[in-house]
Design a protein around this motif. Sequence first.
Motif, PDB file in Angstrom:
ATOM      1  N   ASN A  30       1.154  -6.923   3.390  1.00  0.00           N
ATOM      2  CA  ASN A  30       1.417  -7.854   2.291  1.00  0.00           C
ATOM      3  C   ASN A  30       0.551  -9.099   2.500  1.00  0.00           C
ATOM      4  N   ILE A  31      -0.146  -9.544   1.446  1.00  0.00           N
ATOM      5  CA  ILE A  31      -1.117 -10.622   1.627  1.00  0.00           C
ATOM      6  C   ILE A  31      -0.424 -11.929   1.987  1.00  0.00           C
ATOM      7  N   ILE A  32       0.822 -12.129   1.539  1.00  0.00           N
ATOM      8  CA  ILE A  32       1.539 -13.354   1.899  1.00  0.00           C
ATOM      9  C   ILE A  32       1.941 -13.325   3.372  1.00  0.00           C
ATOM     10  N   SER A  33       2.359 -12.155   3.877  1.00  0.00           N
ATOM     11  CA  SER A  33       2.704 -12.045   5.299  1.00  0.00           C
ATOM     12  C   SER A  33       1.482 -12.280   6.179  1.00  0.00           C
ATOM     13  N   ILE A  34       0.311 -11.792   5.723  1.00  0.00           N
ATOM     14  CA  ILE A  34      -0.927 -12.026   6.474  1.00  0.00           C
ATOM     15  C   ILE A  34      -1.221 -13.516   6.545  1.00  0.00           C
ATOM     16  N   PHE A  35      -1.000 -14.203   5.424  1.00  0.00           N
ATOM     17  CA  PHE A  35      -1.221 -15.643   5.375  1.00  0.00           C
ATOM     18  C   PHE A  35      -0.270 -16.366   6.316  1.00  0.00           C
ATOM     19  N   MET A  36       0.983 -15.868   6.408  1.00  0.00           N
ATOM     20  CA  MET A  36       1.946 -16.502   7.304  1.00  0.00           C
ATOM     21  C   MET A  36       1.567 -16.296   8.758  1.00  0.00           C
ATOM     22  N   ARG A  88      -1.892 -12.135 -10.649  1.00  0.00           N
ATOM     23  CA  ARG A  88      -1.987 -12.062 -12.111  1.00  0.00           C
ATOM     24  C   ARG A  88      -2.964 -10.982 -12.532  1.00  0.00           C
ATOM     25  N   ALA A  89      -4.089 -10.854 -11.791  1.00  0.00           N
ATOM     26  CA  ALA A  89      -5.121  -9.907 -12.191  1.00  0.00           C
ATOM     27  C   ALA A  89      -4.786  -8.484 -11.766  1.00  0.00           C
ATOM     28  N   ARG A  90      -4.161  -8.295 -10.591  1.00  0.00           N
ATOM     29  CA  ARG A  90      -3.999  -6.947 -10.028  1.00  0.00           C
ATOM     30  C   ARG A  90      -2.586  -6.412 -10.114  1.00  0.00           C
ATOM     31  N   LYS A  91      -1.595  -7.254 -10.276  1.00  0.00           N
ATOM     32  CA  LYS A  91      -0.179  -6.853 -10.297  1.00  0.00           C
ATOM     33  C   LYS A  91       0.261  -6.236  -8.971  1.00  0.00           C
ATOM     34  N   THR A  92      -0.421  -6.580  -7.864  1.00  0.00           N
ATOM     35  CA  THR A  92      -0.006  -6.075  -6.561  1.00  0.00           C
ATOM     36  C   THR A  92      -0.352  -7.112  -5.504  1.00  0.00           C
ATOM     37  N   LEU A  93       0.366  -7.021  -4.354  1.00  0.00           N
ATOM     38  CA  LEU A  93       0.080  -7.896  -3.220  1.00  0.00           C
ATOM     39  C   LEU A  93      -0.398  -7.110  -2.011  1.00  0.00           C
ATOM     40  N   ASN A  94      -0.533  -5.783  -2.158  1.00  0.00           N
ATOM     41  CA  ASN A  94      -0.941  -4.942  -1.041  1.00  0.00           C
ATOM     42  C   ASN A  94      -2.448  -5.070  -0.824  1.00  0.00           C
ATOM     43  N   VAL A  95      -2.851  -5.409   0.401  1.00  0.00           N
ATOM     44  CA  VAL A  95      -4.279  -5.639   0.643  1.00  0.00           C
ATOM     45  C   VAL A  95      -5.090  -4.352   0.561  1.00  0.00           C
ATOM     46  N   ASP A  96      -4.452  -3.178   0.711  1.00  0.00           N
ATOM     47  CA  ASP A  96      -5.204  -1.931   0.595  1.00  0.00           C
ATOM     48  C   ASP A  96      -5.682  -1.691  -0.832  1.00  0.00           C
ATOM     49  N   GLN A  97      -4.963  -2.271  -1.795  1.00  0.00           N
ATOM     50  CA  GLN A  97      -5.367  -2.098  -3.188  1.00  0.00           C
ATOM     51  C   GLN A  97      -6.187  -3.264  -3.710  1.00  0.00           C
ATOM     52  N   ILE A  98      -6.387  -4.276  -2.869  1.00  0.00           N
ATOM     53  CA  ILE A  98      -7.208  -5.421  -3.275  1.00  0.00           C
ATOM     54  C   ILE A  98      -8.487  -5.356  -2.461  1.00  0.00           C
TER      55      ILE A  98
ATOM     56  N   ALA B  77       7.893 -10.556  -4.545  1.00  0.00           N
ATOM     57  CA  ALA B  77       7.303  -9.651  -3.570  1.00  0.00           C
ATOM     58  C   ALA B  77       8.382  -8.818  -2.917  1.00  0.00           C
ATOM     59  N   GLY B  78       8.251  -7.496  -3.000  1.00  0.00           N
ATOM     60  CA  GLY B  78       9.242  -6.609  -2.405  1.00  0.00           C
ATOM     61  C   GLY B  78       8.842  -6.201  -1.008  1.00  0.00           C
ATOM     62  N   GLU B  79       9.502  -5.169  -0.497  1.00  0.00           N
ATOM     63  CA  GLU B  79       9.179  -4.668   0.832  1.00  0.00           C
ATOM     64  C   GLU B  79       7.803  -4.027   0.819  1.00  0.00           C
ATOM     65  N   GLU B  80       7.060  -4.244   1.896  1.00  0.00           N
ATOM     66  CA  GLU B  80       5.728  -3.662   1.950  1.00  0.00           C
ATOM     67  C   GLU B  80       5.812  -2.245   2.497  1.00  0.00           C
ATOM     68  N   GLU B  81       4.892  -1.411   2.045  1.00  0.00           N
ATOM     69  CA  GLU B  81       4.868  -0.048   2.570  1.00  0.00           C
ATOM     70  C   GLU B  81       3.705   0.056   3.540  1.00  0.00           C
ATOM     71  N   ARG B  82       3.911   0.905   4.549  1.00  0.00           N
ATOM     72  CA  ARG B  82       2.857   1.131   5.545  1.00  0.00           C
ATOM     73  C   ARG B  82       1.884   2.178   5.013  1.00  0.00           C
ATOM     74  N   THR B  83       0.599   1.953   5.197  1.00  0.00           N
ATOM     75  CA  THR B  83      -0.402   2.889   4.712  1.00  0.00           C
ATOM     76  C   THR B  83      -1.343   3.259   5.849  1.00  0.00           C
ATOM     77  N   THR B  84      -2.358   4.058   5.509  1.00  0.00           N
ATOM     78  CA  THR B  84      -3.275   4.532   6.553  1.00  0.00           C
ATOM     79  C   THR B  84      -4.048   3.381   7.178  1.00  0.00           C
ATOM     80  N   GLY B  85      -4.329   2.348   6.396  1.00  0.00           N
ATOM     81  CA  GLY B  85      -5.044   1.201   6.950  1.00  0.00           C
ATOM     82  C   GLY B  85      -4.275   0.578   8.095  1.00  0.00           C
ATOM     83  N   SER B  86      -2.957   0.511   7.951  1.00  0.00           N
ATOM     84  CA  SER B  86      -2.189  -0.127   9.011  1.00  0.00           C
ATOM     85  C   SER B  86      -2.017   0.787  10.221  1.00  0.00           C
ATOM     86  N   LYS B  87      -2.198   2.124  10.051  1.00  0.00           N
ATOM     87  CA  LYS B  87      -2.145   2.996  11.237  1.00  0.00           C
ATOM     88  C   LYS B  87      -3.329   2.705  12.162  1.00  0.00           C
TER      89      LYS B  87
END
Lengths: 103, 168
Positions: A30-36, A88-98, B77-87
Motif C-alpha cells: 500500500n503506497i500510504i504504508s510505504i510512505f509511513m 483520483r487517476a487510478r482508483k487504486t493504492l497498490n504500488v504493483d498497479q501503479i 484504503a482497505g486491507e492490502e493484498e500480498r502479490t508476487t512483487g512482495s514475495k
Amino acid sequence: MIPAVPIAGYLVLAALLFSIGVGAFLIKRNIISIFMSIELMLNAVNLTFVAFAHMWNRVQGQIFVFFVMVVAAAEAAVGLAIIIAIFRARKTLNVDQINLMKL
Amino acid sequence: MQLALFLIFGVLAVAGAINLLLQRHPINSALSLVVVMMSLAVLYFSLGAEFLAAAQVIVYSGAIMVLFVFVIMLLNAGEEERTTGSKAAYIAGFPGAAAIFCLLSFVFLSERGNLGFAHLGGHLNAAVSNISEISTVLFRDLLLPFEVTSILILVAILGAVVLARKEQ
C-alpha cells in the motif's frame, strides 16, 4: 548504583528501528504504508542525531533534527497530495498497479 | 531512572515498529507509528532535548500523523493484498534489512567504549535551558537556513494545494 545507559544502546535502538523501516518499505504494497515506513526511518535517524548531540554536549545535532522535522512535514504534505492525485487517476493504492507515469 | 526509561520506551518503540510491519490495514500501521513517535519523544526527553520532545509530539504525532489518518480515511484504503512483487521483497528484503542492522550494530558496539554513557537531562543545569540554548544557535548562527526553511514550507503548501486540487 544503577548502571548507566551507554550511548551505543540508543544507537543500536535507532539502527533496529531503521532496519524495521527498510523491511516495511520493501514488503508493504500500500503506497500510504510505504510512505509511513519512510517516516519511521526518518525518526530512527533523528534518534541517532539526538544521541550524538547528547554525547558531544552540543545543540547543533538537535537543530539538525529540527530541520529534518520541518522537511519531513513538507514532504508529508506534498507526498500525500501526490497520493490523492494518483488515487483520483487510478482508483487504486497498490504500488504493483501503479507502474506507469502515463495513464 | 535513565535505564528504566530507555528499556520501557525502547521496547515500546520496537514493538510499535514491528506492529507497523505486520499489520495489513494502513490505519493500524498509522496508529502504531504514533506509538513509536511518542516513545521516541520520551527518549528525546531523557537525553536532555526537551524542545525536540515537545516538537516531536506536536509536529510528528500531532500534525503529520493526523494528516496521514485523514488521507487514509479520505481514500477509504482497505486491507492490502500480498502479490508476487512482495514475495521477491520477502526473499531479498529481510536479509538486506538484517544485514544493515548487523553492520550498524557491529560498528556501534565495537565503538562502545569511545561513545560513553548517557546522563539523565544532559549537561544542562538550572541556569541555561535547552530551549534558550537552541534558540541562541538557531537565530544567531543558523538564521539563513532557518529563513530558507520558511520558503520551503511555502512551496510545500502551494505544491500540496495544486496537486490535490480537482482538475476542471
